[in-house]
Design a protein around this motif. Structure first.
Motif, mmCIF file in Angstrom:
data_model
loop_
_atom_site.group_PDB
_atom_site.id
_atom_site.type_symbol
_atom_site.label_atom_id
_atom_site.label_comp_id
_atom_site.label_asym_id
_atom_site.label_seq_id
_atom_site.Cartn_x
_atom_site.Cartn_y
_atom_site.Cartn_z
ATOM 1 N N HIS A 479 -9.776 11.541 -7.029
ATOM 2 C CA HIS A 479 -8.419 12.091 -7.053
ATOM 3 C C HIS A 479 -7.374 11.050 -7.426
ATOM 4 N N GLY A 480 -7.701 9.771 -7.330
ATOM 5 C CA GLY A 480 -6.768 8.705 -7.686
ATOM 6 C C GLY A 480 -5.628 8.508 -6.726
ATOM 7 N N MET A 481 -5.546 9.322 -5.672
ATOM 8 C CA MET A 481 -4.383 9.277 -4.799
ATOM 9 C C MET A 481 -4.335 8.012 -3.953
ATOM 10 N N SER A 482 -5.482 7.481 -3.550
ATOM 11 C CA SER A 482 -5.456 6.239 -2.782
ATOM 12 C C SER A 482 -4.853 5.119 -3.627
ATOM 13 N N GLY A 483 -5.242 5.059 -4.895
ATOM 14 C CA GLY A 483 -4.687 4.060 -5.783
ATOM 15 C C GLY A 483 -3.208 4.263 -6.035
ATOM 16 N N TYR A 484 -2.814 5.512 -6.271
ATOM 17 C CA TYR A 484 -1.401 5.802 -6.501
ATOM 18 C C TYR A 484 -0.558 5.434 -5.287
ATOM 19 N N LEU A 485 -0.991 5.855 -4.102
ATOM 20 C CA LEU A 485 -0.207 5.612 -2.888
ATOM 21 C C LEU A 485 -0.138 4.130 -2.555
ATOM 22 N N ALA A 486 -1.243 3.394 -2.783
ATOM 23 C CA ALA A 486 -1.219 1.957 -2.540
ATOM 24 C C ALA A 486 -0.275 1.250 -3.506
ATOM 25 N N ALA A 487 -0.322 1.633 -4.784
ATOM 26 C CA ALA A 487 0.579 1.024 -5.766
ATOM 27 C C ALA A 487 2.031 1.353 -5.451
ATOM 28 N N ARG A 488 2.262 2.563 -5.009
ATOM 29 C CA ARG A 488 3.622 2.971 -4.633
ATOM 30 C C ARG A 488 4.145 2.117 -3.478
ATOM 31 N N SER A 489 3.279 1.871 -2.492
ATOM 32 C CA SER A 489 3.670 1.035 -1.366
ATOM 33 C C SER A 489 3.944 -0.392 -1.821
ATOM 34 N N ALA A 490 3.080 -0.925 -2.677
ATOM 35 C CA ALA A 490 3.242 -2.301 -3.140
ATOM 36 C C ALA A 490 4.521 -2.473 -3.952
ATOM 37 N N ARG A 492 7.255 -0.722 -3.799
ATOM 38 C CA ARG A 492 8.436 -0.600 -2.939
ATOM 39 C C ARG A 492 8.641 -1.859 -2.103
ATOM 40 N N ARG A 493 7.562 -2.346 -1.489
ATOM 41 C CA ARG A 493 7.708 -3.474 -0.563
ATOM 42 C C ARG A 493 7.868 -4.813 -1.279
#
Length: 508
Positions: A479-490, A492-493
């Motif tokens: 689904h790619g969502m783990s990668g998307y959500l991790a990149a989104r967090s990185a 932002r932070r």
């Protein structure tokens, strides 16, 4: 690798933020090129970072690799082949797989479950056709699935999220709670009168790779079960590697690079990069970063539990599988496990580490949806059996015997075969510890708190270092969502780049 494709101008904005002045050197490293690693790399590259992906294997893609095992003109998917999650994923819908040259071919019969005496339970794309084949349980199946289909956007959005927030719509909670109670507990034994409907749903629950019934098994059955009647259970034309190629092409079009055959053994090898995303399970992350991790976090990762395993056999057939029930040849996915009670008993024994001579078997026949994958006298097929964690046993004999129960003469169609036991699956992909292709036990607690109990499950205590594998939410699946959500967090932070949340997916 084919030349990069030009990114589609229709790709939604959430994947392509306007870069802000970075507070780091503007570089990022991704360790691992599975679907989550590639998804993370695409998001980072589109944000303007210089991204380099490092893959230990000679071919990128992780669970999306497709290779000619037995002869040049017939390819096999080495791991994932059917992709209900890819069709429904918010990330892949925003990425727009069709615009990147990927055709998801969806069979009319999403999945099937053969039973004794030549009977079979059939999950058609059409809900009414499915209900009609379930006899007296047809109305109950409709009452179970129809409301989920009506709320599919919200349901998929919740289950493919970071699992850290309650549903935005309280109606979804009211819809899910009683269904999970009825189908994820001992009450499941009393939901259907006939064998067909119970078997049909329990075969999907077995994708949880754990004891049954269970809340996680019930949740997976509801998610994948209703998708069978919405976006379906498709296969990518030409094999799963088409998805990996599309992501790699997009990464290349945005200046990113992939280095294959490069095994990272120490995090310091990529530490010069401003941001590091690791598409690694807890065990592998401890291997490369352990000495640098705070003891408390390292201990929490060490406590991460792995679940039962798969043992896989690839076949080259001289003809299509000679199923007793002719409609089974129209299903891309076939679950072989018997009645609901038999599936529950097999999966529970397996979770306790007890091997079975009649394990649950999943058969994947890509030719049912993609006829171009086969040619006269040459048809690819693969199947895996659920086996205890770390089992060294070759399960090919059990797999063949189980298929033969419902397809007499199957053995005579086999012209070549290759088997991987659970330990060999781990050697193929270290994220599959002990042959656990779910990258961690799919229990209720570990689904909500994987890989450790932190509000941001992707962020590690090391500055600029994030996890993005299937060991992070929302868990296993392409689904790619783990990668998307991790990149989104990185983003932002580390850089102050804020990507809007992806819109809820729509059923195609």
């Amino acid at each position: 690798m084919r030349p990069p494709l030009t990114p589609s101008p229709l790709s939604p904005a959430p994947l392509s933020p306007a870069p802000l002045p970075p507070r780091s050197d503007g570089t990022a490293a991704v360790i691992g090129s599975g679907p989550n690693g590639l998804a993370a790399a695409v998001v980072l590259a589109r944000a303007g970072l210089q991204v380099t992906v490092y893959e230990a294997a000679g071919q990128f893609g992780g669970g999306l690799r497709t290779v000619p095992l037995f002869e040049p003109d017939t390819v096999h998917d080495i791991c994932a082949a059917g992709h209900p999650m890819a069709a429904a994923s918010p990330f892949f819908q925003a990425f727009d797989l069709p615009a990147h040259g990927v055709r998801l071919l969806t069979p009319e019969l999403s999945y099937a479950h053969p039973l004794a005496a030549g009977r079979a339970a059939l999950a058609w794309r059409d809900l009414a056709a499915t209900a009609a084949g379930l006899g007296a349980d047809g109305p109950a199946w409709t009452r179970l699935m129809a409301p989920l289909m009506e709320h599919s956007r919200e349901l998929v959005g919740l289950m493919l999220s970071d699992l850290r927030r309650p549903p935005a719509d309280p109606a979804l909670a009211l819809l899910l709670a009683p269904r999970m109670l009825r189908h994820g507990t001992v009450l499941a034994h009393r939901q259907f009168r006939g064998e067909e409907a119970g078997a049909l749903l329990s075969g999907v629950a077995a994708h949880a790779f754990g004891r049954l019934p269970s809340p996680t098994g019930g949740a997976i059955a509801l998610l994948l079960g209703h998708l069978a009647h919405t976006s379906g259970w498709p296969v990518p034309e030409g094999g799963s590697a088409a998805i990996a190629r599309a992501l790699a092409d997009d990464l290349g079009a945005h200046g990113g690079k992939i280095h294959t055959g490069v095994r990272i053994d120490d995090l310091r090898e990529v530490r010069p990069a401003g941001i590091v995303l690791a598409d690694l399970g807890p065990r592998e992350f401890l291997r490369v970063a352990g000495p640098a991790l705070p003891p408390r976090y390292a201990a929490a990762l060490s406590a991460f539990r792995y679940g039962p395993a798969a043992a896989k056999t690839d076949f080259l057939l001289s003809e299509r599988v000679p199923w007793t029930h002719p409609d089974l040849a129209r299903a891309g996915t076939v679950h072989i496990g018997g009645t609901r009670a038999e599936v529950f008993a097999q999966e529970t024994r397996n979770a306790r580490g007890l091997a079975s001579e009649r394990p649950f078997v999943l058969v994947m026949d890509p030719v049912a949806a993609d006829p171009g994958r086969g040619r006269p006298g040459r048809y690819p097929l693969w199947a895996y059996a659920h086996v205890p964690h770390g089992s060294p046993a070759d399960a090919s004999a059990e797999i063949i015997a189980r298929i033969e129960e419902h397809a007499p003469g199957f053995r005579d169609t086999i012209t070549a075969q290759r088997s991987l036991n659970a330990q060999q699956l781990e050697a193929y992909n270290p994220n599959y510890a002990g042959g656990d292709i779910s990258a961690g036990a799919v229990t209720l607690r570990q689904s909500l708190l994987r890989p450790v109990a932190r509000w941001d499950p992707y962020r590690t205590p090391l500055p600029g270092v994030y996890l993005c594998s299937a060991a992070t939410p929302p868990g296993p699946g392409v689904h790619g969502m783990s990668g998307y959500l991790a990149a989104r967090s990185a983003l932002r932070r580390e850089l102050g780049i804020r990507i809007p949340r992806l819109p809820a997916p729509h059923a195609r």
